[in-house]
Design a protein around this motif. Structure first.
Motif, PDB file in Angstrom:
ATOM      1  N   LYS A 113       0.811  -1.218   0.000  1.00 51.20           N
ATOM      2  CA  LYS A 113       0.000   0.000   0.000  1.00 51.20           C
ATOM      3  C   LYS A 113       0.845   1.269   0.000  1.00 51.20           C
ATOM      4  O   LYS A 113       0.556   2.218  -0.741  1.00 51.20           O
ATOM      5  CB  LYS A 113      -0.923  -0.002   1.221  1.00 51.20           C
ATOM      6  N   LYS A 114       1.916   1.271   0.810  1.00 54.18           N
ATOM      7  CA  LYS A 114       2.663   2.514   1.005  1.00 54.18           C
ATOM      8  C   LYS A 114       4.075   2.496   0.430  1.00 54.18           C
ATOM      9  O   LYS A 114       4.714   3.544   0.348  1.00 54.18           O
ATOM     10  CB  LYS A 114       2.743   2.833   2.503  1.00 54.18           C
ATOM     11  N   GLY A 115       4.549   1.323   0.059  1.00 60.97           N
ATOM     12  CA  GLY A 115       5.929   1.248  -0.417  1.00 60.97           C
ATOM     13  C   GLY A 115       6.055   0.704  -1.821  1.00 60.97           C
ATOM     14  O   GLY A 115       7.042   0.043  -2.146  1.00 60.97           O
ATOM     15  N   THR A 116       5.050   0.998  -2.645  1.00 67.59           N
ATOM     16  CA  THR A 116       5.040   0.467  -4.012  1.00 67.59           C
ATOM     17  C   THR A 116       6.329   0.782  -4.758  1.00 67.59           C
ATOM     18  O   THR A 116       6.859  -0.055  -5.496  1.00 67.59           O
ATOM     19  CB  THR A 116       3.838   1.040  -4.794  1.00 67.59           C
ATOM     20  N   PHE A 117       6.853   1.980  -4.549  1.00 68.30           N
ATOM     21  CA  PHE A 117       8.061   2.400  -5.263  1.00 68.30           C
ATOM     22  C   PHE A 117       9.273   1.553  -4.885  1.00 68.30           C
ATOM     23  O   PHE A 117      10.261   1.506  -5.620  1.00 68.30           O
ATOM     24  CB  PHE A 117       8.349   3.879  -4.988  1.00 68.30           C
ATOM     25  N   LEU A 118       9.202   0.870  -3.741  1.00 62.21           N
ATOM     26  CA  LEU A 118      10.305   0.011  -3.310  1.00 62.21           C
ATOM     27  C   LEU A 118      10.212  -1.389  -3.912  1.00 62.21           C
ATOM     28  O   LEU A 118      11.155  -2.169  -3.814  1.00 62.21           O
ATOM     29  CB  LEU A 118      10.311  -0.117  -1.781  1.00 62.21           C
ATOM     30  N   LEU A 119       9.077  -1.693  -4.522  1.00 59.49           N
ATOM     31  CA  LEU A 119       8.796  -3.065  -4.948  1.00 59.49           C
ATOM     32  C   LEU A 119       8.768  -3.226  -6.464  1.00 59.49           C
ATOM     33  O   LEU A 119       8.143  -4.150  -6.978  1.00 59.49           O
ATOM     34  CB  LEU A 119       7.451  -3.513  -4.361  1.00 59.49           C
ATOM     35  N   GLU A 120       9.456  -2.357  -7.161  1.00 62.38           N
ATOM     36  CA  GLU A 120       9.433  -2.393  -8.625  1.00 62.38           C
ATOM     37  C   GLU A 120       9.860  -3.753  -9.168  1.00 62.38           C
ATOM     38  O   GLU A 120       9.329  -4.228 -10.173  1.00 62.38           O
ATOM     39  CB  GLU A 120      10.353  -1.306  -9.188  1.00 62.38           C
ATOM     40  N   ASP A 121      10.809  -4.378  -8.510  1.00 63.52           N
ATOM     41  CA  ASP A 121      11.335  -5.659  -8.979  1.00 63.52           C
ATOM     42  C   ASP A 121      10.888  -6.819  -8.087  1.00 63.52           C
ATOM     43  O   ASP A 121      11.592  -7.822  -7.958  1.00 63.52           O
ATOM     44  CB  ASP A 121      12.869  -5.611  -9.034  1.00 63.52           C
ATOM     45  N   SER A 122       9.724  -6.680  -7.466  1.00 63.15           N
ATOM     46  CA  SER A 122       9.288  -7.679  -6.490  1.00 63.15           C
ATOM     47  C   SER A 122       7.913  -8.257  -6.798  1.00 63.15           C
ATOM     48  O   SER A 122       7.070  -7.611  -7.418  1.00 63.15           O
ATOM     49  CB  SER A 122       9.273  -7.070  -5.081  1.00 63.15           C
ATOM     50  N   ILE A 123       7.722  -9.481  -6.328  1.00 59.54           N
ATOM     51  CA  ILE A 123       6.436 -10.178  -6.370  1.00 59.54           C
ATOM     52  C   ILE A 123       6.195 -10.714  -4.966  1.00 59.54           C
ATOM     53  O   ILE A 123       7.099 -11.292  -4.362  1.00 59.54           O
ATOM     54  CB  ILE A 123       6.471 -11.342  -7.380  1.00 59.54           C
TER      55      ILE A 123
END
Length: 256
Positions: A113-123
């Motif tokens: 919800k709040k850290g989308t920008f940190l998860l660009e390369d994540s699933i």
């Protein structure tokens, strides 16, 4: 860079001996301004650099992150996916914090919800007992393990073993009779396993305790469970692999 997929396909066809297919690329590398040279049937590395201005080798180490809730979920993920080519090209994350408690589902939901920008390369993969209907964004790929009753894997393994016929090949493979399992479950306060409602309502801690106290046995049981129930995981497995390949396509890497 979408042309890279077509180029890679054509090169693969050429390698397999397909006749009548060729590639010509107009290259502007190392020529005077306004001029170009024709590169006939370039290799993929050359084509990649021509279209992206980057070296393909720079992306060889790219691996998307697969974030699961804990080490048990990580073990389950490996057994379900199984494909070494895929497993060697991901980072499996079981604990984002320094502690050894794993990643709680509430933490992972907040991260989405709040850290989308940190998860660009994540699933992100949630346990099967987590309700993910309240996640409103799809900016980050997320799934949950399949289970027909939405049981966490620790609960599922115990219930699955209990429900098996005593003559099931599982017991011979493990080298432990069903009666012996039942005795162990009883000693671990895992009673009333014939009552689906009580099994579902029982706190997960009791099932996790049995898992923690029987790690080697649990891992063997988990392997057999996935082997015998592999068809149940097909949709989940395909969806996760598609998400991994989407991440790779965004980097112009081959699909796994």
């Amino acid at each position: 860079t979408h042309s890279l997929y077509l180029i890679q396909h054509i090169i693969n066809q050429q390698v397999m001996g397909k006749q009548g297919i060729s590639i010509n690329i107009l290259s502007t590398q190392y020529v005077s301004e306004g001029k170009f040279r024709v590169v006939h049937n370039p290799d993929y590395k050359t084509a990649y650099k021509e279209l992206t201005f980057k070296n393909k080798d720079d992306l060889v180490l790219y691996k998307p992150n697969i974030i699961v809730e804990d080490k048990v979920a990580g073990i389950l993920f490996k057994k379900v996916i199984k494909n070494k080519d895929i497993l060697n090209n991901i980072n499996l994350v079981t604990d984002l914090a320094e502690s050894d408690v794993g990643n709680t589902y509430t933490f992972l939901k907040k991260l989405i919800k709040k850290g989308t920008f940190l998860l660009e390369d994540s699933i992100i993969i949630f346990d099967a007992d987590v309700d993910i209907d309240d996640i409103e964004t799809h900016a980050v790929p997320y799934f949950k393990f399949y289970d027909k009753d939405n049981y966490a894997i620790e609960r599922r393994i115990v219930k699955w073993i209990y429900d098996l016929d005593a003559g099931h090949p599982f017991f011979k493979t493990i080298g432990k009779e069903k009666a012996s399992f039942i005795a162990d479950f009883t000693s671990a306060r895992l009673n009333f396993l014939d009552d689906d409602i009580k099994v579902k309502e029982r706190k997960i801690d009791v099932f996790k305790n049995w898992t923690d106290n029987n790690k080697n046995l649990f891992n063997k049981c988990l392997t057999q469970y996935v082997n015998f129930e592999k068809d149940s995981f097909t949709e989940f497995k395909n969806n996760v692999i598609d998400a991994i390949n989407q991440k790779r396509r965004e980097k112009s890497l081959r699909e796994l």
